[in-house]
Motif scaffolding. Structure first.
Motif, PDB file in Angstrom:
ATOM      1  N   TRP A   1      -4.897  -0.188   4.225  1.00  0.00           N
ATOM      2  CA  TRP A   1      -6.008   0.643   3.734  1.00  0.00           C
ATOM      3  C   TRP A   1      -6.996   0.901   4.869  1.00  0.00           C
ATOM      4  O   TRP A   1      -7.377  -0.026   5.577  1.00  0.00           O
TER       5      TRP A   1
ATOM      6  N   GLY B   1       1.583  -5.779   0.831  1.00  0.00           N
ATOM      7  CA  GLY B   1       0.275  -5.512   1.419  1.00  0.00           C
ATOM      8  C   GLY B   1      -0.816  -5.834   0.419  1.00  0.00           C
ATOM      9  O   GLY B   1      -0.543  -6.118  -0.748  1.00  0.00           O
ATOM     10  N   PRO B   2      -2.062  -5.811   0.887  1.00  0.00           N
ATOM     11  CA  PRO B   2      -3.170  -6.146  -0.008  1.00  0.00           C
ATOM     12  C   PRO B   2      -3.309  -5.103  -1.116  1.00  0.00           C
ATOM     13  O   PRO B   2      -3.012  -3.930  -0.896  1.00  0.00           O
TER      14      PRO B   2
ATOM     15  N   PRO C   1      -6.282  -4.638  -3.632  1.00  0.00           N
ATOM     16  CA  PRO C   1      -7.543  -5.002  -4.301  1.00  0.00           C
ATOM     17  C   PRO C   1      -7.569  -4.509  -5.749  1.00  0.00           C
ATOM     18  O   PRO C   1      -7.138  -3.380  -6.025  1.00  0.00           O
TER      19      PRO C   1
ATOM     20  N   TYR D   1      -6.189  -4.081  11.088  1.00  0.00           N
ATOM     21  CA  TYR D   1      -5.086  -3.508  10.315  1.00  0.00           C
ATOM     22  C   TYR D   1      -3.839  -4.385  10.347  1.00  0.00           C
ATOM     23  O   TYR D   1      -3.091  -4.439   9.388  1.00  0.00           O
TER      24      TYR D   1
ATOM     25  N   GLN E   1      -4.254  -7.288   7.715  1.00  0.00           N
ATOM     26  CA  GLN E   1      -4.612  -6.975   6.324  1.00  0.00           C
ATOM     27  C   GLN E   1      -3.774  -7.719   5.299  1.00  0.00           C
ATOM     28  O   GLN E   1      -4.187  -7.893   4.157  1.00  0.00           O
ATOM     29  N   MET E   2      -2.594  -8.166   5.729  1.00  0.00           N
ATOM     30  CA  MET E   2      -1.732  -8.897   4.801  1.00  0.00           C
ATOM     31  C   MET E   2      -2.399 -10.170   4.316  1.00  0.00           C
ATOM     32  O   MET E   2      -2.161 -10.631   3.218  1.00  0.00           O
ATOM     33  N   TRP E   3      -3.240 -10.744   5.184  1.00  0.00           N
ATOM     34  CA  TRP E   3      -3.765 -12.081   4.881  1.00  0.00           C
ATOM     35  C   TRP E   3      -5.252 -12.112   4.579  1.00  0.00           C
ATOM     36  O   TRP E   3      -5.741 -13.010   3.948  1.00  0.00           O
ATOM     37  N   VAL E   4      -5.969 -11.134   5.090  1.00  0.00           N
ATOM     38  CA  VAL E   4      -7.412 -11.115   4.867  1.00  0.00           C
ATOM     39  C   VAL E   4      -7.781  -9.796   4.194  1.00  0.00           C
ATOM     40  O   VAL E   4      -7.203  -8.757   4.502  1.00  0.00           O
ATOM     41  N   ALA E   5      -8.738  -9.843   3.267  1.00  0.00           N
ATOM     42  CA  ALA E   5      -9.120  -8.647   2.512  1.00  0.00           C
ATOM     43  C   ALA E   5      -9.496  -7.513   3.456  1.00  0.00           C
ATOM     44  O   ALA E   5     -10.232  -7.724   4.418  1.00  0.00           O
ATOM     45  N   PRO E   6      -8.972  -6.290   3.188  1.00  0.00           N
ATOM     46  CA  PRO E   6      -9.208  -5.159   4.077  1.00  0.00           C
ATOM     47  C   PRO E   6     -10.690  -4.905   4.336  1.00  0.00           C
ATOM     48  O   PRO E   6     -11.085  -4.607   5.462  1.00  0.00           O
TER      49      PRO E   6
END
Lengths: 392, 309
Positions: free
Chosen positions: A193, A386-387, A389, B259, B262-267
């Motif tokens: 994102w 992927g994240p 939210p 970027y 992002q898999m591990w920490v909130a974007p």
């Protein structure tokens, strides 16, 4: 002396009131010329969302001799009402299109303030007697593009550069991933994102990050051709988004999602002109236009559904579809496109059973999703990495 | 694979995205060293980006695009120089005006150039020899824009001029104590004009890098706030070109890593990381006593009038 001040004050009040009365909008009389105002969230030069709306504005302005259009670009959500004030009072607009989700509450407030002006708000869900909603949605096209991506990836890693994690994007990424997985159950879609609709540096670095992860096919939601260009520079494939981006990388753009907002604008304005739509009957007018209405198109550029250099590969890739049996990916795409583009739609990407990536059954077998559940979708299908939210 | 490929890709992106930051910062350091804060970086940069794109599209010569962008940036910066040095206007206001003017002007002029691909962008080059160094070689010296290498080379040159030559002493004197410099026969206005124009030229080249290499494409507002990061980096660099390089590459690396991780920490947290880092540094630097030692020009933002103290 005091009397004089009082007199001046009274005179001023009367004058101002008089101007306000003259300036106030009058109800539109069908068959008379229309002035339509467009409010854009970005610059018309973004080559994405706003650009596509402005291209549509120019098309309808040319098509209808009774139509005059004005537009304001780069409007912040907080300025929605004041911008509408100007369009109504200074430009005498009868119809106002607000083209961003952020403008929803401002448009509703303005619709109450100007009950005789006709409003249409893009991509939202709040309506009023004089405020309709409209959206041209890509989820079917993303599914079709996903079929191509799944067949053409060599690393089984497909990149998706998203803007904001909102239902619209979640729906598109899930539809895309369903397409990918239909033809290639081993492939995954890696999502990043950027938290911005248009930020070329963010789009570029996010794409580079996915390239570094090994992705070789890219889809995206960004208002610029950056992902297409970065992918091509790294030898990866991609799809056009909103605007035709084929010419940015003719050897790398497979297909894409193209929009024709003019179809919706033309239909809406024609119905205002002939009196079908008034400032009193829009409470339930919601355009949710897809392939079958021609509001969206699958293509690298208009008239090129699939870049010819990829057709042979798609024809040569045979998959075993539970419903259609052994079929080439190319024929599968054509079949699904026909089923969704012709009236009497017989296929939907989200037809059940659909499970989310946590294993929960979201759409039971044989069922389709309602428009409401599509526009409020938060879950992610299996195959998305992927994240996410807001994931339930 | 593994940590080596992580390092290589991070170095490569640090250089690729760090170069426009570095170019802008080098120029702004000179302007601020002479006592002129120029918040118009974003405006000069986008004018340079626009000019470079148009010239390169029309002539097919990207290096001509770079030269024209440098000229346009330099000329455009004269507006700020005239307002803040000759007319002694508030530097903050004048700089902001330059940014707004540049963004608006380039947006309007650039309308017909939106959505056009560029067929002759600046090409990439690999540095022979250096590219053979493990990790550093493939990271920093393989398939990067020639401008990125030039920017890197300019760092020691700009540093040397500023701290080890007569010209540099003059520039710093004007920025620290213009009255004394004036009494010693230095033409304060001329030095400041030159430094602001140098800043404009560098911003213009940074813009060219963006529009004819990094993107390469033209869209309205395409500098996307890079000019503002430059302002912060200038302070972060303690007005020293060498730290400017460190800061630019470090910021760019963080931006890229945001970027990758992002898999591990909130974007949203990752997205904020480079900026939080910049703010922390700013807080650290702007503590009064430190500010003097670290080299903030004492006369920064102060217009100079002979005989007034």
């Amino acid at each position: 002396m005091q009397k004089k001040i009082l007199l001046t004050a009274v005179l001023a009040v009367v004058l101002i009131a008089g101007i306000a009365v003259i300036g106030a909008a009058k109800a539109y009389v069908p068959g008379t010329p229309i002035t339509a105002g467009f409010i854009y969230v970005g610059p018309i030069g973004d080559y994405g969302w706003t650009h596509a709306h402005d291209v549509a504005r120019q098309i309808v302005a040319k098509e209808f001799p009774w139509l005059k259009t004005v537009y304001v670009e780069n409007v912040a959500a907080g300025d929605t009402v004041s911008t509408i004030d100007k369009l109504v009072n200074d430009k005498h607009c009868n119809v106002i299109f607000t083209t961003s989700f952020d403008f929803m509450n401002g448009t509703l407030a303005a619709a109450k303030k100007y009950p005789d002006v006709i409003f249409a708000h893009c991509s939202g869900f709040k309506r009023a007697p004089n405020m309709a909603t409209y959206m041209a949605d890509f989820y079917q096209v993303y599914y079709l593009n996903g079929l191509m991506a799944g067949a053409l990836t060599k690393t089984n890693k497909i990149g998706y550069v998203g803007a904001f994690p909102i239902p619209e994007l979640k729906r598109h990424i899930s539809a895309f991933t369903i397409g990918v997985r239909t033809v290639n159950p081993n492939a995954n879609v890696y999502v990043r994102w950027t938290e911005a609709w248009e930020n070329p540096a963010a789009a570029k670095e996010a794409t580079e990050a996915l390239v570094a992860e090994g992705c070789d096919v890219f889809a995206f939601t960004q208002d610029s051709p950056t992902v297409v260009q970065v992918a091509a520079a790294n030898g990866a494939l991609s799809f056009s988004h909103y605007s035709p981006m084929y010419r940015f990388a003719p050897n790398n753009v497979i297909s894409g999602e193209l929009v024709h907002w003019d179809k919706i604008y033309a239909d809406f304005l024609r119905k205002v002109y002939n009196g079908t739509y008034t400032a009193h009957n829009l409470q339930n007018v919601d355009y949710w236009w897809l392939l079958s209405q021609g509001a969206v198109e699958m293509g690298a550029k208009p008239g090129m559904p699939i870049n010819p250099i990829f057709i042979n590969k798609l024809k040569a890739t045979i998959v075993d579809d539970p419903e259609l049996g052994k079929i080439s990916v190319y024929d599968l795409i054509q079949t699904r496109l026909d089923q969704m583009a012709n009236p009497g739609i017989t296929f939907d990407p989200f037809q059940g059973p659909v499970y989310d990536r946590k294993g929960k059954l979201e759409v039971p077998a044989g069922m389709w999703m309602s428009v409401n559940s599509l526009t409020s979708m938060q879950w992610a299908v299996k195959g998305i990495i992927g994240p996410w939210p807001g994931e339930p | 694979m593994g940590w080596e490929s992580w390092l290589i890709s991070t170095f490569a992106r640090a250089l690729a995205y760090g170069t426009p930051l570095l170019l802008g910062t080098l120029g702004e350091i000179y302007a601020e060293r002479s006592g002129v804060l120029n918040l118009g970086i974003e405006g000069m940069m986008i004018m340079g980006a626009y000019a470079a794109f148009v010239v390169t599209s029309k002539t097919g010569q990207p290096w001509l695009g770079v030269i024209v962008a440098a000229a346009v940036g330099g000329v455009f910066s004269l507006i700020h120089a005239f307002a803040s040095i000759t007319l002694k206007a508030n530097q903050v206001v004048s700089g902001l005006a330059l940014t707004m003017l540049g963004l608006g002007l380039a947006g309007v002029l650039g309308r017909s150039w939106v959505g056009l691909p560029l067929f002759t962008p600046l090409t990439r080059a690999t540095v022979p020899g250096l590219s053979a160094i493990p990790i550093i070689g493939p990271g920093f010296f393989t398939r990067q824009c020639l401008l990125a290498y030039i920017a890197m080379l300019l760092v020691p040159i700009m540093w040397y001029i500023l701290f080890h030559t007569r010209i540099g002493v003059t520039i710093r004197a004007v920025g620290e104590d213009p009255a004394t410099a004036d009494s010693l026969g230095v033409n304060v206005a001329r030095v400041r004009y030159l430094c602001v124009v140098v800043g404009g030229i560098f911003a213009g080249i940074a813009g060219a890098y963006l529009s004819i290499y990094y993107r390469p494409a033209w869209t309205a507002g395409m500098t996307g706030g890079i000019g503002w990061i430059v302002i912060a980096l200038t302070i972060f660099a303690f007005w020293n070109p060498v730290y400017g390089l460190v800061g630019s590459y470090f910021f760019a690396a963080l931006y890229f890593l945001a970027y990758r991780m992002q898999m591990w920490v909130a974007p949203s947290i990752l997205k904020a990381m480079p900026y939080v880092f910049a703010i922390l540094i700013l807080i650290f630097v702007s503590r009064g006593t430190l500010q003097k030692r670290m080299g903030a020009p004492a006369a920064l933002t102060l217009p100079y009038t002979r005989g007034e103290e």
